[in-house]
Design a protein around this motif. Structure first.
Motif, PDB file in Angstrom:
ATOM      1  N   THR A 402     -54.361 -96.018 -24.336  1.00 53.58           N
ATOM      2  CA  THR A 402     -54.847 -95.515 -23.206  1.00 53.58           C
ATOM      3  C   THR A 402     -55.231 -96.878 -22.261  1.00 53.58           C
ATOM      4  N   PHE A 403     -54.680 -96.701 -21.030  1.00 55.78           N
ATOM      5  CA  PHE A 403     -54.628 -98.114 -20.138  1.00 55.78           C
ATOM      6  C   PHE A 403     -55.279 -97.672 -18.839  1.00 55.78           C
ATOM      7  N   ARG A 404     -56.130 -98.703 -18.400  1.00 50.31           N
ATOM      8  CA  ARG A 404     -56.510 -98.725 -17.266  1.00 50.31           C
ATOM      9  C   ARG A 404     -55.487 -99.199 -16.184  1.00 50.31           C
ATOM     10  N   VAL A 405     -55.031 -98.472 -15.213  1.00 53.86           N
ATOM     11  CA  VAL A 405     -53.954 -99.109 -14.365  1.00 53.86           C
ATOM     12  C   VAL A 405     -54.306 -98.926 -12.949  1.00 53.86           C
ATOM     13  N   VAL A 414     -46.045 -98.297 -17.674  1.00 59.39           N
ATOM     14  CA  VAL A 414     -46.942 -98.052 -18.809  1.00 59.39           C
ATOM     15  C   VAL A 414     -46.533 -96.476 -19.208  1.00 59.39           C
ATOM     16  N   LEU A 415     -46.351 -95.629 -18.343  1.00 59.93           N
ATOM     17  CA  LEU A 415     -46.285 -94.181 -18.578  1.00 59.93           C
ATOM     18  C   LEU A 415     -44.899 -93.930 -19.333  1.00 59.93           C
ATOM     19  N   GLU A 416     -43.868 -94.947 -19.056  1.00 65.46           N
ATOM     20  CA  GLU A 416     -42.567 -94.605 -19.760  1.00 65.46           C
ATOM     21  C   GLU A 416     -42.485 -94.910 -21.175  1.00 65.46           C
ATOM     22  N   LYS A 417     -43.649 -95.753 -21.743  1.00 60.87           N
ATOM     23  CA  LYS A 417     -43.720 -96.017 -23.199  1.00 60.87           C
ATOM     24  C   LYS A 417     -44.574 -94.863 -23.707  1.00 60.87           C
ATOM     25  N   GLY A 418     -45.257 -94.041 -23.017  1.00 60.81           N
ATOM     26  CA  GLY A 418     -46.082 -93.086 -23.237  1.00 60.81           C
ATOM     27  C   GLY A 418     -47.490 -93.551 -23.545  1.00 60.81           C
ATOM     28  N   VAL A 469     -57.860 -88.936 -15.833  1.00 61.20           N
ATOM     29  CA  VAL A 469     -56.733 -89.333 -16.834  1.00 61.20           C
ATOM     30  C   VAL A 469     -55.434 -88.777 -16.382  1.00 61.20           C
ATOM     31  N   PHE A 470     -54.300 -89.551 -16.314  1.00 60.77           N
ATOM     32  CA  PHE A 470     -52.922 -89.235 -16.104  1.00 60.77           C
ATOM     33  C   PHE A 470     -52.202 -89.215 -17.599  1.00 60.77           C
ATOM     34  N   ALA A 471     -51.345 -88.234 -17.644  1.00 58.06           N
ATOM     35  CA  ALA A 471     -50.291 -88.335 -18.870  1.00 58.06           C
ATOM     36  C   ALA A 471     -49.157 -87.051 -18.502  1.00 58.06           C
ATOM     37  N   ARG A 472     -48.108 -87.353 -19.246  1.00 60.32           N
ATOM     38  CA  ARG A 472     -47.388 -86.260 -19.538  1.00 60.32           C
ATOM     39  C   ARG A 472     -48.042 -85.568 -20.628  1.00 60.32           C
TER      40      ARG A 472
END
Length: 474
Positions: A402-405, A414-418, A469-472
């Motif tokens: 989980t990252f603060r971006v 960052v999203l590409e790595k999951g 919180v964003f995520a795929r």
RNA sequence: CGGGGCGUAGCGCAGUCUGGUUAGCGCGCUUGGUUCGGGACCAAGAGGUCGCCAGUUCAAAUCUGGCCGCCCCGACCA
């Protein structure tokens, strides 16, 4: 053995399917998009039901059952609701060999039929609140399905409550979400983020939707439970009014909430490893399995000892004795590991002589010899340790991913790595949709416990008061 | 619905390109025996309209056309 589980690193989604099939949780059915839940999978569902049902009852809820079929006209009464569900509904047009006068929808959820009944049952504030839950199956015609995660028919519980005031209904929606949170974390050992869904992601027909969101091992998000404050939407659609203490006639405030067999998918993807399923002890239908190891000469003494251990453990735990003669111990070890039983109890001739057993943890495979006199307490302690350590491991995983971006380019990288991304968002649906279109990430929820923090929207740069919180997601 | 892959024994596959004996292999299953501290071994067996329908041919699992189904990846969702 030919049947191997695809390693997670090689292909996560094949791993998932392999585990479901080989742990015999479910199987593909002759009907496209539907699955058969096999005894191993259903036992987990029964355990989920048992725990949640108790929690619902403790908070004043009762169970009931409403029909599977819903008249088309009911579905059409609440505008947003129809729009949200119509495309994914199965509709019965014929019955008894004739075309029906009015088509019947197979319930995708039961708000409409339940509120049609609540209209009959609610007259006065004295009739409120109504706190009903039902355990049922529902049908949603999904385009793409996956075992447990998204199938055309699935099992769930749906709570439908009616209240005199918004405050009371809101409190109910939040109370249930807290039940879901504690169930997920304390029983399933699955850390979740509680929060509110955005306008765009909320339930069709809700005023506000709350959710618990979990991170799977592939760093994708899974919505594991939802609770909605429905406002007066259904009360207005079905004309459900009551006379309050003050003599005024008012619309009833509603909530609805549910969790489904999807939780089993969440369980698999939170704890499983390349050997198969790992079930947290508190939700495991079988907590310990005894595997006796004998030679022809030691057979009787090992089996007698094993039965004694079995009778003892049975007093307090869900335990199985695998005394099948046709399989060797090594085969049994593997089989029970695939099925995720938290502790294996090995008993060989040497153990009998030493008056001990060997406990083997499913999660770490650690072997721990335990004297018979300390077995009960050690078993209990170990189950507890496994429960805690599964939760800790999952929580660590989530924290590490989980990252603060604050920069959109970085966001994409960052999203590409999951990952889960905590970023500022201005609150506009347009930005949310653009981000989804460009990155496939959605806002999972707006966490209840987020810090007040001024910042700029990750997409448009407009002011924001906190991170979401964003995520795929699945 | 678009893209990719696949349908041959219960499961996993080979054989198909280049048509030609009784269609093979591994696992599983049955029977008997020996085994049993990490997926045992030996022996003997059972099990197939080669997804379906047409066509080409002396001959089709194999070539042609159509259809059906399933899995994976994308647009919708718990």
């Amino acid at each position: 053995m030919a049947e191997r589980i695809t390693p997670r690193s090689e292909d996560y989604s094949r791993w998932y399917t392999d585990v479901v099939l080989q742990a015999r949780l479910a199987d593909y059915s002759p009907v496209k998009g539907c699955m058969v839940i096999r005894p191993n999978g259903y036992a987990i569902w029964e355990k989920i039901q048992q725990v949640l049902d108790k929690k619902f009852k403790e908070t004043g809820h009762v169970n009931a059952y409403f029909p599977l079929f819903i008249p088309e006209s009911f579905m059409k009464k609440e505008a947003e609701h129809v729009e949200g569900f119509a495309p994914e509904c199965a509709v019965v047009t014929h019955g008894g060999g004739e075309e029906l006068e009015e088509p019947l929808y197979v319930r995708p959820t039961s708000e409409t039929i339940i509120w049609s009944m609540y209209k009959k049952w609610i007259m006065s504030y004295r009739d409120l609140p109504i706190l009903i839950n039902q355990w049922a199956n529902v049908v949603r015609w999904e385009m793409r399905t996956r075992l447990f995660l998204r199938t055309t028919e699935f099992l769930w519980q749906e709570g439908h409550t009616a209240h005199a005031t918004e405050e009371e209904a809101e409190e109910e929606a939040r109370r249930i979400l807290e039940i879901y949170r504690s169930f997920a974390e304390d029983y399933m050992a699955m850390p979740v983020i509680t929060g509110q869904k955005t306008e765009n992601e909320k339930f069709a027909g809700a005023v506000r939707t709350y959710s618990i969101e979990a991170m799977m091992q592939d760093k994708k998000a899974l919505q594991a439970g939802t609770s909605h404050y429905l406002g007066e939407n259904f009360a207005r659609a079905f004309d459900v009014k009551f006379q309050d203490k003050d003599g005024q006639v008012k619309y009833v405030h509603a909530t609805s909430w549910g969790v489904s067999t999807r939780l089993i998918g969440a369980l698999i993807m939170t704890h499983g490893d390349d050997q198969g399923l790992i079930i947290p002890p508190r939700i495991a239908p079988t907590q310990l399995v005894i595997v006796p190891i004998w030679q022809e000469s030691t057979r009787t003494k090992v089996l007698e000892f094993s039965e004694r251990v079995y009778r003892q453990l049975k007093e307090k735990f869900d335990v199985k004795l695998d005394d099948r003669d046709q399989y060797k111990p090594g085969y049994k070890f593997t089989e029970w590991e695939i099925q995720g039983i938290p502790i294996r109890v090995e008993i060989g001739p040497r153990d009998v002589d030493a008056n001990q057993v060997v406990l083997v943890r499913r999660d770490t495979r650690e072997k721990i010899p335990v004297g018979l006199d300390r077995l009960m307490e050690e078993a209990e302690k170990l189950l507890d340790t496994i429960q805690k350590s599964l939760f800790e491991r999952a929580l660590k995983m989530r924290k590490e991913n989980t990252f603060r971006v604050d920069d959109y380019r970085e966001f994409q990288d960052v999203l590409e790595k999951g990952a889960f991304l905590e970023s500022h968002w201005c609150g506009n649906t347009e930005c949310e949709l653009k981000i989804k279109e460009e990155t496939k990430a959605t806002i999972r929820n707006i966490p209840f416990d987020r810090e007040e923090e001024t910042g700029k929207c990750i997409y448009c740069g407009q002011p924001s008061t906190g991170r979401v919180v964003f995520a795929r997601a699945y």
